[in-house]
Design a protein around this motif. Structure first.
Motif, PDB file in Angstrom:
ATOM      1  N   LEU A  14       3.906   9.488   3.830  1.00 29.18           N
ATOM      2  CA  LEU A  14       2.747   8.942   4.542  1.00 29.18           C
ATOM      3  C   LEU A  14       2.509   9.690   5.839  1.00 29.18           C
ATOM      4  CD1 LEU A  14       0.527   6.803   4.853  1.00 29.18           C
ATOM      5  CD2 LEU A  14       2.234   5.310   5.903  1.00 29.18           C
ATOM      6  N   LEU A  15       3.560   9.936   6.604  1.00 36.72           N
ATOM      7  CA  LEU A  15       3.421  10.643   7.874  1.00 36.72           C
ATOM      8  C   LEU A  15       2.921  12.070   7.663  1.00 36.72           C
ATOM      9  CD1 LEU A  15       6.609   9.428   9.782  1.00 36.72           C
ATOM     10  CD2 LEU A  15       4.231   8.775  10.205  1.00 36.72           C
ATOM     11  N   LYS A  16       3.360  12.695   6.574  1.00 38.85           N
ATOM     12  CA  LYS A  16       2.876  14.043   6.258  1.00 38.85           C
ATOM     13  C   LYS A  16       1.365  14.029   6.043  1.00 38.85           C
ATOM     14  CE  LYS A  16       6.499  16.782   6.195  1.00 38.85           C
ATOM     15  NZ  LYS A  16       6.588  17.982   7.061  1.00 38.85           N
ATOM     16  N   LYS A  17       0.892  12.984   5.362  1.00 42.82           N
ATOM     17  CA  LYS A  17      -0.546  12.881   5.095  1.00 42.82           C
ATOM     18  C   LYS A  17      -1.330  12.573   6.357  1.00 42.82           C
ATOM     19  CE  LYS A  17      -0.144  11.387   0.264  1.00 42.82           C
ATOM     20  NZ  LYS A  17      -0.391  10.283  -0.692  1.00 42.82           N
ATOM     21  N   ILE A  18      -0.789  11.665   7.180  1.00 47.37           N
ATOM     22  CA  ILE A  18      -1.486  11.254   8.397  1.00 47.37           C
ATOM     23  C   ILE A  18      -1.646  12.416   9.369  1.00 47.37           C
ATOM     24  CG2 ILE A  18      -1.308   9.844  10.480  1.00 47.37           C
ATOM     25  CD1 ILE A  18      -0.054   7.661   8.774  1.00 47.37           C
ATOM     26  N   PHE A  19      -0.564  13.142   9.566  1.00 47.04           N
ATOM     27  CA  PHE A  19      -0.586  14.219  10.549  1.00 47.04           C
ATOM     28  C   PHE A  19      -0.907  15.581   9.937  1.00 47.04           C
ATOM     29  CE2 PHE A  19       2.173  10.970  12.431  1.00 47.04           C
ATOM     30  CZ  PHE A  19       1.519  10.779  13.634  1.00 47.04           C
ATOM     31  N   ALA A  20      -1.104  15.573   8.627  1.00 47.12           N
ATOM     32  CA  ALA A  20      -1.517  16.793   7.921  1.00 47.12           C
ATOM     33  C   ALA A  20      -0.670  17.989   8.327  1.00 47.12           C
ATOM     34  CB  ALA A  20      -2.997  17.072   8.167  1.00 47.12           C
ATOM     35  N   GLN A  21       0.619  17.762   8.397  1.00 53.68           N
ATOM     36  CA  GLN A  21       1.524  18.839   8.797  1.00 53.68           C
ATOM     37  C   GLN A  21       1.577  19.908   7.713  1.00 53.68           C
ATOM     38  OE1 GLN A  21       5.260  16.979   9.607  1.00 53.68           O
ATOM     39  NE2 GLN A  21       4.588  16.107  11.547  1.00 53.68           N
ATOM     40  N   LYS A  22       1.558  21.140   8.152  1.00 53.51           N
ATOM     41  CA  LYS A  22       1.610  22.255   7.223  1.00 53.51           C
ATOM     42  C   LYS A  22       3.045  22.741   7.075  1.00 53.51           C
ATOM     43  CE  LYS A  22      -3.082  23.861   8.231  1.00 53.51           C
ATOM     44  NZ  LYS A  22      -3.912  25.006   8.693  1.00 53.51           N
ATOM     45  N   ASP A  23       3.653  22.408   5.952  1.00 53.70           N
ATOM     46  CA  ASP A  23       5.017  22.851   5.690  1.00 53.70           C
ATOM     47  C   ASP A  23       4.987  24.283   5.180  1.00 53.70           C
ATOM     48  OD1 ASP A  23       6.042  20.306   6.252  1.00 53.70           O
ATOM     49  OD2 ASP A  23       5.641  19.635   4.206  1.00 53.70           O
ATOM     50  N   THR A  24       5.838  25.103   5.746  1.00 49.48           N
ATOM     51  CA  THR A  24       5.938  26.469   5.225  1.00 49.48           C
ATOM     52  C   THR A  24       6.583  26.447   3.842  1.00 49.48           C
ATOM     53  OG1 THR A  24       8.053  26.749   6.370  1.00 49.48           O
ATOM     54  CG2 THR A  24       6.075  27.500   7.506  1.00 49.48           C
ATOM     55  N   GLU A  25       7.341  25.392   3.563  1.00 53.13           N
ATOM     56  CA  GLU A  25       7.964  25.251   2.247  1.00 53.13           C
ATOM     57  C   GLU A  25       7.393  24.022   1.528  1.00 53.13           C
ATOM     58  OE1 GLU A  25      10.064  25.057   5.033  1.00 53.13           O
ATOM     59  OE2 GLU A  25      10.759  27.108   5.181  1.00 53.13           O
ATOM     60  N   LYS A  26       6.094  23.828   1.604  1.00 55.02           N
ATOM     61  CA  LYS A  26       5.486  22.639   1.020  1.00 55.02           C
ATOM     62  C   LYS A  26       5.623  22.643  -0.494  1.00 55.02           C
ATOM     63  CE  LYS A  26       1.198  19.978   0.863  1.00 55.02           C
ATOM     64  NZ  LYS A  26      -0.228  19.930   1.290  1.00 55.02           N
ATOM     65  N   PRO A  27       6.116  21.545  -1.084  1.00 54.71           N
ATOM     66  CA  PRO A  27       6.253  21.484  -2.540  1.00 54.71           C
ATOM     67  C   PRO A  27       4.906  21.230  -3.206  1.00 54.71           C
ATOM     68  CG  PRO A  27       6.890  19.397  -1.579  1.00 54.71           C
ATOM     69  CD  PRO A  27       6.614  20.336  -0.418  1.00 54.71           C
ATOM     70  N   ASP A  28       4.857  21.453  -4.487  1.00 54.05           N
ATOM     71  CA  ASP A  28       3.646  21.135  -5.242  1.00 54.05           C
ATOM     72  C   ASP A  28       3.475  19.633  -5.378  1.00 54.05           C
ATOM     73  OD1 ASP A  28       2.754  23.908  -6.206  1.00 54.05           O
ATOM     74  OD2 ASP A  28       4.860  23.874  -6.801  1.00 54.05           O
ATOM     75  N   ILE A  29       4.592  18.917  -5.391  1.00 53.53           N
ATOM     76  CA  ILE A  29       4.565  17.468  -5.561  1.00 53.53           C
ATOM     77  C   ILE A  29       5.540  16.816  -4.585  1.00 53.53           C
ATOM     78  CG2 ILE A  29       5.089  15.531  -7.116  1.00 53.53           C
ATOM     79  CD1 ILE A  29       4.535  17.470  -9.452  1.00 53.53           C
ATOM     80  N   TYR A  30       5.087  15.789  -3.885  1.00 56.66           N
ATOM     81  CA  TYR A  30       5.975  14.873  -3.190  1.00 56.66           C
ATOM     82  C   TYR A  30       6.036  13.594  -4.026  1.00 56.66           C
ATOM     83  CZ  TYR A  30       6.512  17.148   1.415  1.00 56.66           C
ATOM     84  OH  TYR A  30       6.855  17.978   2.449  1.00 56.66           O
ATOM     85  N   PHE A  31       7.212  13.014  -4.158  1.00 55.54           N
ATOM     86  CA  PHE A  31       7.307  11.726  -4.850  1.00 55.54           C
ATOM     87  C   PHE A  31       8.413  10.906  -4.200  1.00 55.54           C
ATOM     88  CE2 PHE A  31      10.501  14.294  -6.870  1.00 55.54           C
ATOM     89  CZ  PHE A  31      11.492  13.435  -7.342  1.00 55.54           C
ATOM     90  N   SER A  32       8.316   9.585  -4.322  1.00 54.75           N
ATOM     91  CA  SER A  32       9.292   8.710  -3.683  1.00 54.75           C
ATOM     92  C   SER A  32      10.169   7.960  -4.677  1.00 54.75           C
ATOM     93  CB  SER A  32       8.582   7.696  -2.771  1.00 54.75           C
ATOM     94  OG  SER A  32       7.650   6.914  -3.508  1.00 54.75           O
ATOM     95  N   ASN A  33       9.828   8.013  -5.974  1.00 56.13           N
ATOM     96  CA  ASN A  33      10.667   7.393  -6.990  1.00 56.13           C
ATOM     97  C   ASN A  33      10.406   8.082  -8.330  1.00 56.13           C
ATOM     98  OD1 ASN A  33       8.635   5.723  -8.664  1.00 56.13           O
ATOM     99  ND2 ASN A  33       8.193   5.092  -6.562  1.00 56.13           N
ATOM    100  N   TYR A  34      11.318   7.875  -9.256  1.00 56.77           N
ATOM    101  CA  TYR A  34      11.252   8.639 -10.508  1.00 56.77           C
ATOM    102  C   TYR A  34      10.183   8.149 -11.473  1.00 56.77           C
ATOM    103  CZ  TYR A  34      14.895  11.910  -9.411  1.00 56.77           C
ATOM    104  OH  TYR A  34      15.587  12.953  -8.838  1.00 56.77           O
ATOM    105  N   ARG A  35       9.767   6.921 -11.373  1.00 58.37           N
ATOM    106  CA  ARG A  35       8.608   6.487 -12.168  1.00 58.37           C
ATOM    107  C   ARG A  35       7.364   7.260 -11.733  1.00 58.37           C
ATOM    108  NH1 ARG A  35       9.146   2.199 -15.498  1.00 58.37           N
ATOM    109  NH2 ARG A  35      10.843   0.703 -15.134  1.00 58.37           N
ATOM    110  N   GLN A  36       7.260   7.479 -10.429  1.00 58.16           N
ATOM    111  CA  GLN A  36       6.140   8.235  -9.875  1.00 58.16           C
ATOM    112  C   GLN A  36       6.156   9.659 -10.366  1.00 58.16           C
ATOM    113  OE1 GLN A  36       6.066   8.890  -5.543  1.00 58.16           O
ATOM    114  NE2 GLN A  36       4.079   7.835  -5.539  1.00 58.16           N
ATOM    115  N   LEU A  37       7.320  10.298 -10.383  1.00 57.39           N
ATOM    116  CA  LEU A  37       7.427  11.673 -10.870  1.00 57.39           C
ATOM    117  C   LEU A  37       7.007  11.744 -12.338  1.00 57.39           C
ATOM    118  CD1 LEU A  37       8.284  14.641 -10.462  1.00 57.39           C
ATOM    119  CD2 LEU A  37      10.586  13.957 -11.192  1.00 57.39           C
ATOM    120  N   LEU A  38       7.475  10.811 -13.124  1.00 50.70           N
ATOM    121  CA  LEU A  38       7.124  10.789 -14.545  1.00 50.70           C
ATOM    122  C   LEU A  38       5.611  10.645 -14.726  1.00 50.70           C
ATOM    123  CD1 LEU A  38       8.407  10.773 -17.401  1.00 50.70           C
ATOM    124  CD2 LEU A  38       8.420   8.269 -17.250  1.00 50.70           C
TER     125      LEU A  38
END
Length: 233
Positions: free
Chosen positions: A205-229
């Motif tokens: 959520l904080l990444k989205k709010i502050f729109a931080q640009k990660d130099t190593e930003k993943p293609d997917i962020y997830f918080s649980n494995y049902r979400q990843l699936l």
């Protein structure tokens, strides 16, 4: 399958289980062996510095190289530190991991990926067997490596490429799942893999709010494995 991937590979520590669950259990061990573990952390940093200077090389004698550096920091003999690592960490922590529970739905989601024809793999900076059968996931794997046996720690892209070779797939057909942006995500992306990173809902959520640009930003962020699936299928 999203991104056209044919395999999903997973880090273990902090990815298949919450790190805090294990860290709480080893507090007495860390306090008892504080100086040695501090020396071990310094040793790993030195190995990664060596890798940065030699990006195309692997250490054929990784465990000897590690023991030599560690012996100097710990002020012990090379043989003593090798014996300690084997007895107390590589083998000794197996019984500790036997009591750790993985993330909810982690194994079930991997079983679902497997049932849909995806290859499954593990790539960790420690030997996968240290976690016994990795909560039933190791038997599902088409390949499983500790980067130490390959001769290069993450974030070197070399172990990721070695994993791809073992899976007989190009790197861009593999999704690598980890929890560390600096090691897991950066290393896998450098090798050409897609990446997913498990983080808390607050972190995402904080990444989205502050729109931080990660130099190593993943293609997917997830918080649980049902979400990843859900993301991938």
């Amino acid at each position: 399958m999203k991104y056209g991937i044919s395999a999903i590979a997973f880090d273990i520590d902090g990815t298949l289980y919450p790190s805090w669950r294990f860290n709480l259990r080893i507090i007495p061990f860390l306090l008892k062996n504080f100086n040695f573990m501090s020396a071990f952390n310094k040793t790993r940093k030195d190995i990664r510095l060596w890798q940065e200077k030699n990006p195309d090389k692997v250490l054929d004698n990784f465990f000897d190289f590690q023991a030599e550096i560690l012996a100097k920091y710990a002020e012990k003999s090379k043989e003593d530190v090798k014996n300690f690592l084997e007895a107390e960490i590589y083998t000794g922590w197996k019984k500790r991991f036997a009591r750790i529970r993985p993330y909810f739905f982690a194994r079930e989601s991997i079983e679902e990926f497997k049932s849909r024809g995806l290859k499954i793999a593990l790539l960790s900076d420690f030997l996968p067997e240290q976690k016994n059968d990795v909560w039933g996931i190791l038997p599902l794997c088409d390949a499983a490596f500790g980067t130490e046996t390959i001769g290069a720690l993450k974030p070197s892209p070399l172990p990721f490429r070695r994993l791809a070779e073992a899976l007989d797939l190009p790197c861009d057909k593999i999704l690598y799942v980890g929890n560390n942006l600096k090691y897991d995500v950066a290393g896998a992306k450098a090798a050409g893999m897609y990446t997913a990173c498990i983080k808390s809902r607050l972190f995402i959520l904080l990444k989205k709010i502050f729109a931080q640009k990660d130099t190593e930003k993943p293609d997917i962020y997830f918080s649980n494995y049902r979400q990843l699936l859900k993301f991938m299928i």
